[in-house]
Write a protein that holds these residues in place. Structure first.
Motif, PDB file in Angstrom:
ATOM      1  N   LYS A 261      19.088 -31.581  -0.180  1.00  0.00           N
ATOM      2  CA  LYS A 261      17.705 -32.129   0.596  1.00  0.00           C
ATOM      3  C   LYS A 261      17.904 -31.464   2.007  1.00  0.00           C
ATOM      4  O   LYS A 261      18.920 -31.100   2.328  1.00  0.00           O
ATOM      5  CB  LYS A 261      17.815 -33.778   0.818  1.00  0.00           C
ATOM      6  CG  LYS A 261      17.724 -34.576  -0.248  1.00  0.00           C
ATOM      7  CD  LYS A 261      17.815 -35.880   0.163  1.00  0.00           C
ATOM      8  CE  LYS A 261      17.581 -36.753  -0.766  1.00  0.00           C
ATOM      9  NZ  LYS A 261      17.755 -38.310  -0.502  1.00  0.00           N
ATOM     10  N   PRO A 262      16.957 -31.084   2.599  1.00  0.00           N
ATOM     11  CA  PRO A 262      16.765 -30.760   4.071  1.00  0.00           C
ATOM     12  C   PRO A 262      17.398 -31.672   4.806  1.00  0.00           C
ATOM     13  O   PRO A 262      17.168 -33.053   4.624  1.00  0.00           O
ATOM     14  CB  PRO A 262      15.293 -30.423   4.226  1.00  0.00           C
ATOM     15  CG  PRO A 262      14.842 -30.074   3.030  1.00  0.00           C
ATOM     16  CD  PRO A 262      15.338 -30.898   2.238  1.00  0.00           C
ATOM     17  N   MET A 317      14.381 -31.211  14.518  1.00  0.00           N
ATOM     18  CA  MET A 317      14.809 -30.320  13.875  1.00  0.00           C
ATOM     19  C   MET A 317      15.175 -30.514  12.466  1.00  0.00           C
ATOM     20  O   MET A 317      15.540 -31.449  12.123  1.00  0.00           O
ATOM     21  CB  MET A 317      15.934 -29.394  14.717  1.00  0.00           C
ATOM     22  CG  MET A 317      15.877 -28.944  16.059  1.00  0.00           C
ATOM     23  SD  MET A 317      17.302 -28.101  16.424  1.00  0.00           S
ATOM     24  CE  MET A 317      16.759 -27.691  18.310  1.00  0.00           C
ATOM     25  N   ILE A 318      14.404 -29.292  11.690  1.00  0.00           N
ATOM     26  CA  ILE A 318      14.951 -29.666  10.405  1.00  0.00           C
ATOM     27  C   ILE A 318      15.758 -28.194  10.073  1.00  0.00           C
ATOM     28  O   ILE A 318      15.659 -27.153  10.226  1.00  0.00           O
ATOM     29  CB  ILE A 318      13.350 -29.489   9.354  1.00  0.00           C
ATOM     30  CG1 ILE A 318      12.884 -30.956   9.426  1.00  0.00           C
ATOM     31  CG2 ILE A 318      14.012 -29.149   7.920  1.00  0.00           C
ATOM     32  CD1 ILE A 318      11.536 -30.949   8.538  1.00  0.00           C
ATOM     33  N   ASP A 341       4.675 -37.078  10.437  1.00  0.00           N
ATOM     34  CA  ASP A 341       4.284 -36.756   9.256  1.00  0.00           C
ATOM     35  C   ASP A 341       3.858 -35.430   9.108  1.00  0.00           C
ATOM     36  O   ASP A 341       4.275 -34.647   7.742  1.00  0.00           O
ATOM     37  CB  ASP A 341       3.173 -37.860   8.844  1.00  0.00           C
ATOM     38  CG  ASP A 341       3.587 -39.306   8.785  1.00  0.00           C
ATOM     39  OD1 ASP A 341       4.917 -39.581   8.648  1.00  0.00           O
ATOM     40  OD2 ASP A 341       2.842 -40.086   8.856  1.00  0.00           O
ATOM     41  N   ASP A 342       2.892 -35.034   9.807  1.00  0.00           N
ATOM     42  CA  ASP A 342       2.579 -33.584   9.389  1.00  0.00           C
ATOM     43  C   ASP A 342       3.778 -32.552   9.441  1.00  0.00           C
ATOM     44  O   ASP A 342       3.940 -31.608   8.497  1.00  0.00           O
ATOM     45  CB  ASP A 342       1.556 -33.136  10.441  1.00  0.00           C
ATOM     46  CG  ASP A 342       0.403 -33.955  10.389  1.00  0.00           C
ATOM     47  OD1 ASP A 342       0.069 -34.330   9.400  1.00  0.00           O
ATOM     48  OD2 ASP A 342      -0.426 -33.789  11.466  1.00  0.00           O
ATOM     49  N   PHE A 343       4.681 -32.791  10.426  1.00  0.00           N
ATOM     50  CA  PHE A 343       5.737 -31.907  10.289  1.00  0.00           C
ATOM     51  C   PHE A 343       6.881 -32.129   9.168  1.00  0.00           C
ATOM     52  O   PHE A 343       7.387 -30.874   8.822  1.00  0.00           O
ATOM     53  CB  PHE A 343       6.545 -32.244  11.821  1.00  0.00           C
ATOM     54  CG  PHE A 343       7.976 -31.403  11.824  1.00  0.00           C
ATOM     55  CD1 PHE A 343       8.039 -30.355  12.096  1.00  0.00           C
ATOM     56  CD2 PHE A 343       9.127 -32.113  11.903  1.00  0.00           C
ATOM     57  CE1 PHE A 343       9.052 -29.386  12.547  1.00  0.00           C
ATOM     58  CE2 PHE A 343      10.391 -31.370  11.973  1.00  0.00           C
ATOM     59  CZ  PHE A 343      10.156 -30.050  12.335  1.00  0.00           C
ATOM     60  N   LYS A 348       9.690 -30.710   3.186  1.00  0.00           N
ATOM     61  CA  LYS A 348      10.132 -31.665   2.030  1.00  0.00           C
ATOM     62  C   LYS A 348      11.255 -30.954   1.249  1.00  0.00           C
ATOM     63  O   LYS A 348      12.159 -31.736   0.726  1.00  0.00           O
ATOM     64  CB  LYS A 348       9.320 -32.334   1.308  1.00  0.00           C
ATOM     65  CG  LYS A 348       8.320 -33.376   2.165  1.00  0.00           C
ATOM     66  CD  LYS A 348       7.499 -34.071   1.373  1.00  0.00           C
ATOM     67  CE  LYS A 348       6.852 -33.753   0.307  1.00  0.00           C
ATOM     68  NZ  LYS A 348       6.195 -34.542  -0.541  1.00  0.00           N
ATOM     69  N   PHE A 349      11.245 -29.860   1.205  1.00  0.00           N
ATOM     70  CA  PHE A 349      12.312 -29.015   0.168  1.00  0.00           C
ATOM     71  C   PHE A 349      12.877 -27.985   0.834  1.00  0.00           C
ATOM     72  O   PHE A 349      12.478 -27.169   1.756  1.00  0.00           O
ATOM     73  CB  PHE A 349      11.189 -28.442  -1.055  1.00  0.00           C
ATOM     74  CG  PHE A 349      10.448 -29.679  -1.812  1.00  0.00           C
ATOM     75  CD1 PHE A 349      11.159 -30.685  -2.588  1.00  0.00           C
ATOM     76  CD2 PHE A 349       9.028 -29.595  -1.465  1.00  0.00           C
ATOM     77  CE1 PHE A 349      10.145 -31.379  -3.081  1.00  0.00           C
ATOM     78  CE2 PHE A 349       8.203 -30.687  -2.106  1.00  0.00           C
ATOM     79  CZ  PHE A 349       8.908 -31.367  -2.859  1.00  0.00           C
TER      80      PHE A 349
END
Length: 771
Positions: A261-262, A317-318, A341-343, A348-349
């Motif tokens: 997962k990120p 940050m992701i 939510d948009d970010f 998601k992957f």
């Protein structure tokens, strides 16, 4: 109150204004219609517009109008008042002008709005709750599944509830605040949704409860804003967000290999994790791992400096495969739910996610819906360990440089998904112990795919990159490039917990529920459990005492005399003879029970003579023999009445006919405690219906729950002695047979009430066809 009204000046003493509500038009009947026609129209419309069956947004309002119209027209006095004055109230002597200044308050009382603003009546209740109203079918089909993505705070209210008025300002404020943060809000009106209120376990109003992962938790504290916020926060799991500092951030970000997962980091100056962030972590927990950095805490300086964080502005940050730099960043002085939510939905992957389950495969490689929506997956089939690290890094670099909306880059471990790898590589020797790249497209949900594999094993060289890039360019103009087809099975869920861990979690949840029920449930909820406990103890000790006395009496008995032995032999021979002859000549306990089929349906029910009733037993193929035997014993004493006929109906053949009838007895029909894929396949075996074909009504007997009476623990021989001594071969002592027969326990008492005419009757418009 009367004194206040008398003290008002004459212009203020007014009555309710007749509105545009026409009960005749609502029910679709004429002013000369009889009570039978009005009742028939009401039942038809109520069944059509009941909120549990009709998902139309206006179904509840329509159902309320139908009930209100029937209440007026079914009462001769109210109907006469409406025909005369256009209103069913008691204030017809006032003038038309006076009617316009007052509003109706629960049928008999009229108060000026300037005096009272209490929303007792459903027509006057706060409109802010209307968008949160829940119906039974809406709750089961939508709210419960959605509770696995966000927690729900639900209020159960009703008319004439003074406490509901007291908590209304706090509820309105908290509902708006929590909804903006991402929590779900629901309102159940117990007056119109009794079935849902009963299912939720609400025995009084107001009641507040939380729903998460399909599990209900009651709120027991004072209704204030802080308590409600804390209650919703406590519903969430405790390990959603990890506290991150300089000591553990490298370990946290490096876990992307294990979690697949990120990882998300939120930098904020709040000492505690914001509720918005916790709710977001719960909603995306299947896709992302979340950490929180309190930038004002000593021990986070290195972390803030490493990623150049502005300590005065919340930053999210992701991180994906590279932990030295974030894959995406967002900063805002005030983080809003829509922004987050948009970010997150765009990240998601991982850049090259590993296929660890069938669900992930379906999301990353969806089935094409049209030629314009083709989605292709580039799959690296490789192994684990340092030996394959270079090939994986080269594939990751290629994926980052060639990311497109129509392409998804993924990888898979051959050892963990052997069936998938064998289906694509066909056990080709040139790929053994080496990595391979396959371009594929899913054709349907049954596992059919079209694919093309690189002719040579993937080593990550420049030549391999050029070959793969050339194939992807050709694929844009020539979809037929994927010439090979095969069918692959579902992927193994690599990250699913083992059975022992799942069993342990289920046990802990069950213990937690019991503990909560023991200390927080009211006495009404605890009475069934206490009653069952004391009944079990009484049966246990009663059985021990009876057995003790039986053993002592047996030891005192003297050996039988010769005359007694001879008499016993004679009695034994007589019993044996009765068993042998019973198969030919039916004796006591024999009842003629015919099967109700489409052939004899008209004669045995639809055109049954006035005064006659058909008592029908509901059974299935597996329960036919024991239920018929018990049924015959229970109704044998009533077979002398020529007005009673006895039949049985096969549930396997005519379930729809039975469920149609039970719709007219909804309050008597059982409500299941669990809602799974067998929700619509309820067990009606053991139900008994007394059908009056001429007057078109029926009475309902519901099966007796086994274990409520001490007799269920008796020996099989004692329980069925009268039955098996005179009927059908060898007795059956299986526990299943005994529990099935216990369903008809107390049927004879029900039959007595049936003959007395004291049972509740359920009328129907007409008998449905028995297909």
């Amino acid at each position: 109150l009367l004194l206040l009204l008398l003290l008002l000046p004459p212009p203020a003493l007014t009555a309710a204004a007749p509105g545009d509500f026409d009960p005749y038009r609502v029910l679709g009947v004429g002013r000369s219609s009889s009570q039978a026609d009005i009742k028939k129209a009401y039942k038809r419309l109520a069944r059509e517009w009941h909120p549990d069956k009709n998902k139309d947004p206006g179904a509840e309002d329509r159902f309320i109008q139908i009930s209100k119209a029937y209440e007026i027209l079914s009462n001769e006095e109210k109907r006469a008042n409406f025909d005369r004055y256009g209103d069913a109230g008691e204030s017809q002597g006032f003038s038309q002008q006076q009617h316009r200044q007052f509003h109706r308050f629960h049928d008999g009382f009229y108060f000026d709005e300037s005096f009272f603003h209490f929303p007792f009546n459903s027509e006057r209740r706060d409109t802010s709750d209307e968008k949160y109203l829940l119906h039974f079918s809406h709750y089961i089909n939508e709210i419960v599944p959605d509770s696995f993505k966000k927690p729900y705070l639900i209020k159960i209210t009703s008319d004439w509830c003074f406490s509901c008025i007291h908590i209304e300002p706090v509820w309105k404020e908290v509902a708006q605040e929590l909804e903006a943060l991402g929590a779900g809000i629901g309102v159940v009106h117990a007056g119109y949704e009794r079935r849902l209120a009963h299912h939720l376990g609400a025995h009084s109003t107001p009641t507040l409860l939380g729903l998460i992962n399909g599990k209900i938790t009651f709120f027991h504290n004072a209704v204030v804003r802080e308590n409600l916020r804390q209650f919703v926060e406590n519903l969430l799991p405790g390990n959603l967000v990890e506290k991150i500092t300089d000591k553990n951030y490298i370990r946290f970000l490096s876990d992307w290999r294990k979690d697949n997962k990120p990882h998300v980091l939120l930098f904020d100056h709040m000492p505690v994790v914001p509720l918005l962030y916790k709710l977001t972590a719960f909603a995306y927990r299947d896709y992302l791992s979340f950490g929180y950095v309190y930038v004002g805490l000593r021990g986070t300086e290195e972390l803030s400096s490493q990623y150049n964080i502005n300590v005065y502005t919340p930053t999210m940050m992701i991180f994906k495969e590279h932990i030295d730099r974030p894959a995406d960043v967002v900063q805002a002085r005030e983080m809003k739910k829509q922004l987050i939510d948009d970010f997150l939905s765009q990240n998601k992957f991982l850049m090259v996610a590993r296929l660890t389950s069938q669900r992930l495969f379906q999301e990353l490689c969806p089935v094409k819906k049209s030629h314009r929506q083709r989605k292709h997956c580039v799959v690296l089939l490789t192994g684990e360990g340092e030996k394959f690290a270079e090939a994986y890094e080269a594939f990751l670099t290629f994926a980052v440089a060639n990311t497109k909306d129509t392409l998804k880059f993924v990888h898979i471990y051959n050892e963990r998904q052997p069936e998938f790898a064998d289906a694509l590589l066909m056990d080709d020797d040139k790929y053994r112990g080496r990595s391979a790249v396959v371009i594929l497209e899913r054709r349907n949900n049954a596992g059919k795919i079209a694919y093309k594999a690189l002719e040579e094993a993937w080593q990550g060289s420049k030549e391999d990159n050029f070959i793969l890039l050339d194939l992807l360019d050709q694929l844009r103009t020539d979809p037929g490039l994927l010439s090979s087809e095969t069918v692959v099975g579902d992927l193994n869920d690599e990250l699913a917990p083992i059975f022992l861990i799942r069993w342990l979690y289920s046990t802990l949840d069950y213990i937690s529920d019991c503990w909560d029920s023991l200390f927080h449930s009211n006495w009404r909820e605890m009475m069934p459990l206490l009653s069952l406990l004391f009944s079990a103890l009484f049966i246990l000790f009663g059985t021990v005492i009876v057995q003790a006395f039986s053993d002592s009496s047996d030891t005192r008995d003297s050996p039988p005399s010769e005359k007694e032995e001879a008499a016993a032999k004679t009695e034994k021979n007589d019993v044996s003879f009765s068993k042998e002859s019973n198969s030919r000549i039916p004796k006591k306990g024999f009842v003629e029970v015919t099967e109700l089929t489409d052939i004899n349906y008209t004669s045995n029910l639809v055109r049954l003579r006035p005064g006659h009733m058909n008592v029908v037993l509901i059974l299935s193929n597996s329960t036919k023999t024991p239920l018929l035997q018990k049924f015959a014993l229970e109704v044998y004493t009533f077979t002398g009445s020529s007005s009673l006929h006895f039949s049985f109906l096969s549930l396997d053949k005519h379930r729809e006919w039975l469920e149609y009838l039970l719709e007219f007895a909804q309050d008597a029909a059982p409500i299941p405690n669990q809602y799974d894929k067998h929700f619509l396949e309820r067990d009606y075996t053991g139900y008994v219906l007394a059908l009056n074909g001429h007057k078109k009504y029926f009475c309902l007997f519901k099966p007796h729950r086994s274990g409520d009476e001490g007799g269920t623990l008796g020996s099989c021989e004692d329980y069925d002695a009268s039955l098996h001594a005179e009927a059908r071969g060898k007795p059956s002592c299986s526990p299943g047979s005994r529990s099935i027969k216990n369903k008809l326990h107390k049927l004879s008492f029900w039959m007595e009430r049936l003959l007395e005419g004291s049972l509740q009757r359920f009328y129907i418009p007409s008998w449905p066809a028995l297909d």
